[in-house]
Design an enzyme around this catalytic site. Sequence first.
Site, PDB file in Angstrom:
ATOM      1  CB  CYS A   1      -0.923   0.007   1.219  1.00 36.30           C
ATOM      2  SG  CYS A   1      -1.964   1.472   1.315  1.00 36.30           S
TER       3      CYS A   1
ATOM      4  CB  CYS B   1      -0.760   2.471   3.929  1.00 35.43           C
ATOM      5  SG  CYS B   1      -2.316   1.845   3.297  1.00 35.43           S
ATOM      6  CG  ASP B   2       3.023   1.351   4.640  1.00 38.04           C
ATOM      7  OD1 ASP B   2       2.600   1.841   5.703  1.00 38.04           O
ATOM      8  OD2 ASP B   2       2.792   0.188   4.282  1.00 38.04           O
TER       9      ASP B   2
END
Length: 311
Positions: free
Chosen positions: A138, A141-142
């Site tokens: 992701c 997300c990261d």
Amino acid sequence: MKNHIKNDYDVIIAGAGPAGLTAAIYVVRSGMSAVVLEKELPGGKVTKTGEIENYPGFDKIEGPDLAFKFVDQATKLGAVLEYSGLKKYKKQKEGFIVELTNGKTITGTALILATGTKERLLNVPGETEFYGKGVSYCAVCDGANYKNEIVAVVGGGYSAVEESLFLTRLVDKVHLIHRSQKFRVDQKLLEKLKTNENIILHLDSVVSSINGDTKVNSVTIENLNNNEKYNIDIAAIFPFIGQDPVTEYIDEQNILNETKHILGDENMKTQVEGLFVAGDVRQSPLKQIATAVSDGALAGQNAVKYIENLD
């Protein structure tokens, strides 16, 4: 519908992605009760997507923002969110008994399966060892964890290309590794990829291993034309090589095809009475937010009709 059918909900919906939430909207707007099961973040994979430019009504919108709109609309209309996955279900005369991963058991007159897909693994050395330590599925997300560093992306479809472009807003360079010369994206997106100076293409190539000590520090790439291997230094790698349907909870193998996707007709009905399917978990030629929403509308509306027509 006879009054003797007394279940916890009229419709149980497994999965709070675009398909499941759209189904919920159609169910509750018809005056029936609906619960949406979600073991991760409501909104599904949309929450893990960067910029979206192909969903009608928005020239450009961030995935988490669109996901929030889906969730907000469904819950404001009265859909119940249950933060749990579907463990197993059983068809009964009065509907479905559904066992949840959080230990609860609930009942519903109709059931809609919109459980989506999960990321396909590279299955190379280092992938599982460094998950969460430089291996991520992701970018939204990261990606911010690797500001001004060098990262790699693997894949040649929409997810790989879109996430590569998203990452260039944060990182110094993106090495995009793809086993072919051809990308499975539209021409506009392909042009954006090829004109971005911060993306370095490694075509006809695959990942041999992900390397590091306590975290990822390099990746070994193999050229498929000459079998030569070489390393590049990276801080993180984001594989986007496809998705597998989440259907391990299904016992009726006759409703699955050879790839374990759920078979449904044009009305999202399966071969099991009262059981419907919607979204990426369904066998379909295109998997996009727009098609998931369409599936959800059909599944929700037809679940309502099914309940209304019960003897």
